[in-house]
Motif scaffolding. Structure first.
Motif, PDB file in Angstrom:
ATOM      1  N   TYR A 152      -3.401  -3.174  -2.204  1.00 17.84           N
ATOM      2  CA  TYR A 152      -4.134  -2.076  -2.402  1.00 17.84           C
ATOM      3  C   TYR A 152      -5.621  -3.060  -3.053  1.00 17.84           C
ATOM      4  O   TYR A 152      -6.411  -2.346  -2.325  1.00 17.84           O
ATOM      5  CB  TYR A 152      -3.684  -1.116  -3.199  1.00 17.84           C
ATOM      6  N   GLY A 167       6.467  -8.448   6.488  1.00 18.42           N
ATOM      7  CA  GLY A 167       5.446  -7.892   6.235  1.00 18.42           C
ATOM      8  C   GLY A 167       4.917  -8.734   6.844  1.00 18.42           C
ATOM      9  O   GLY A 167       3.103  -8.542   7.174  1.00 18.42           O
ATOM     10  N   LEU A 202       0.355  -5.136   2.854  1.00 17.62           N
ATOM     11  CA  LEU A 202      -1.375  -5.840   2.047  1.00 17.62           C
ATOM     12  C   LEU A 202      -1.702  -4.692   1.241  1.00 17.62           C
ATOM     13  O   LEU A 202      -0.689  -3.515   0.411  1.00 17.62           O
ATOM     14  CB  LEU A 202      -2.016  -4.556   2.933  1.00 17.62           C
ATOM     15  N   SER A 207       0.532  -7.542   7.248  1.00 18.46           N
ATOM     16  CA  SER A 207       0.978  -6.544   7.925  1.00 18.46           C
ATOM     17  C   SER A 207       0.654  -5.454   7.216  1.00 18.46           C
ATOM     18  O   SER A 207       0.457  -5.531   5.795  1.00 18.46           O
ATOM     19  CB  SER A 207       2.625  -6.117   8.837  1.00 18.46           C
ATOM     20  N   GLN A 208       0.275  -3.556   7.622  1.00 17.32           N
ATOM     21  CA  GLN A 208      -0.223  -3.332   6.085  1.00 17.32           C
ATOM     22  C   GLN A 208       0.899  -2.410   5.372  1.00 17.32           C
ATOM     23  O   GLN A 208       0.043  -2.456   4.600  1.00 17.32           O
ATOM     24  CB  GLN A 208      -0.020  -1.870   7.189  1.00 17.32           C
ATOM     25  N   ASN A 209       2.214  -3.075   5.432  1.00 16.78           N
ATOM     26  CA  ASN A 209       3.019  -2.705   4.693  1.00 16.78           C
ATOM     27  C   ASN A 209       3.073  -3.672   3.663  1.00 16.78           C
ATOM     28  O   ASN A 209       3.209  -3.735   1.949  1.00 16.78           O
ATOM     29  CB  ASN A 209       4.924  -2.522   4.915  1.00 16.78           C
ATOM     30  N   LYS A 235       1.215  -1.006   0.321  1.00 17.91           N
ATOM     31  CA  LYS A 235       0.270  -0.016   0.034  1.00 17.91           C
ATOM     32  C   LYS A 235       0.653   1.087   0.254  1.00 17.91           C
ATOM     33  O   LYS A 235       0.627   2.217  -0.700  1.00 17.91           O
ATOM     34  CB  LYS A 235      -0.786   0.070   1.593  1.00 17.91           C
ATOM     35  N   HIS A 236       2.060   1.104   0.917  1.00 17.48           N
ATOM     36  CA  HIS A 236       2.822   2.788   0.360  1.00 17.48           C
ATOM     37  C   HIS A 236       3.253   3.396  -0.464  1.00 17.48           C
ATOM     38  O   HIS A 236       3.359   3.904  -0.811  1.00 17.48           O
ATOM     39  CB  HIS A 236       4.036   2.599   2.364  1.00 17.48           C
ATOM     40  N   THR A 270     -12.548  -4.566   4.939  1.00 17.45           N
ATOM     41  CA  THR A 270     -10.272  -4.986   4.790  1.00 17.45           C
ATOM     42  C   THR A 270     -10.060  -3.942   4.646  1.00 17.45           C
ATOM     43  O   THR A 270      -8.575  -4.293   5.198  1.00 17.45           O
ATOM     44  CB  THR A 270     -10.997  -6.393   3.860  1.00 17.45           C
ATOM     45  N   GLY A 271     -10.182  -2.672   4.134  1.00 16.69           N
ATOM     46  CA  GLY A 271      -9.791  -2.099   3.407  1.00 16.69           C
ATOM     47  C   GLY A 271      -8.828  -1.963   2.390  1.00 16.69           C
ATOM     48  O   GLY A 271      -8.413  -1.360   1.989  1.00 16.69           O
TER      49      GLY A 271
END
Length: 307
Positions: free
Chosen positions: A138, A304, A136, A132-134, A2-3, A61-62
């Motif tokens: 998009y 991640g 995940l 984890s977020q990094n 995502k980042h 989930t985003g």
């Protein structure tokens, strides 16, 4: 992931703003283009079962959800001959952060709502909780089969394929998988994803130290010299040396078996597929081996991945 996506989109926006600034200097009037529409979500007037499933998935989930590679296919007027003209955007997996490839991709799309709902539930239960977020994505495209043909070669089956804004995942014939098979399928995709992530890490942070723990006089020797009476049954002695595998002699003479030339993958597969408590129970008495195991585990976490 995502980042990286946000960075990429930010660069595009920066370029767009520069363009708009140039236009404004000429005092031209700007007409809204409608390109601020979020094509990753279904249209607001789409209340089909698939559209509701995709909205609910994103809310939970985003992560945006797709079951085909089309972002939009909208009528955009007619040409000079009166034929309809469409504005079409797709999830083009030929593009990546580093460029463009000429590969062809084929996806098997689910035909029923039951299949789509089952694939989405499996990903929520067995895949996304490990990211984890990094790491995940998009957005994700769930399909029954992914095939790639690079430069006219033979078709190859893939477990997943990513570009800057989407990850296609082969969730297979999901309705005919039992709970254990679904977990195994998700883990297989995760294993490939994490393996790719490790290749982007600095060698000197994990893999270098992993191999440096073994002295050259050990790695360059025959197991017959290292372990008295070596006959491929003394696994505890092998563990003491820091190995969980060995290379068999070409002529099948036990004495000339050697330590594995490259055994990172052996450790990686074990750590990814085995609860850490079981690893400690089986190998905890072997200090050198556990040091190597811990380096692999830390590399996995650095991507991640969440156990």
């Amino acid at each position: 992931m995502k980042h990286l996506t946000h960075y990429y989109i930010g660069m595009l926006l920066a370029g767009a703003l520069g363009f708009l600034a140039a236009c404004s200097s000429d005092e031209e009037l700007l007409t809204p283009s409608g390109e601020d529409t979020n094509f990753f979500l279904p249209k607001e007037d789409d209340h089909s079962a698939e559209a509701e499933l995709r909205r609910d998935f994103f809310d939970e989930t985003g992560v945006y959800l797709f079951f085909n590679d089309t972002l939009r296919h909208d009528l955009n007027g007619t040409d000079v001959n009166g034929a309809p003209v469409y504005a079409t955007e797709v999830l083009n997996f030929r593009y990546s952060l580093t460029g463009y490839n000429n590969a062809a991709y084929a996806f098997g799309y689910y035909q029923t709502q039951e299949e789509k709902a089952a694939a989405a539930e499996m990903i929520k239960a067995d895949f996304l909780p490990h990211l984890s977020q990094n790491l995940l994505p998009y957005s994700i495209l769930l399909v029954n089969g992914i095939r790639e043909n690079s430069y006219g070669s033979t078709w190859e089956d893939l477990s997943y394929k990513s570009n800057i804004y989407c990850m296609a995942i082969d969730t297979k014939d999901v309705l005919h998988l039992d709970e254990e098979e679904r977990r195994e399928m998700a883990l297989a995709v995760l294993t490939n994803l994490v393996d790719d992530g490790i290749s982007d890490l600095n060698w000197d942070d994990y893999q270098g130290p992993f191999y440096d723990l073994i002295p050259a006089e050990v790695s360059d020797s025959y197991l017959g010299d290292l372990i008295l009476g070596w006959d491929r049954t003394q696994m505890e002695a092998l563990y003491e040396l820091g190995f969980i595998s060995y290379s068999e002699d070409w002529y099948d003479e036990f004495y000339y078996d050697t330590p594995p030339y490259s055994d990172w993958d052996d450790f990686f597969e074990l750590v990814m597929n085995t609860p850490w408590e079981e690893i400690e129970a089986q190998y905890g008495a072997y200090s050198l081996l556990m040091q190597r195991m811990e380096l692999v585990r830390q590399a996995i976490l650095a991507t991640g991945y969440k156990f």
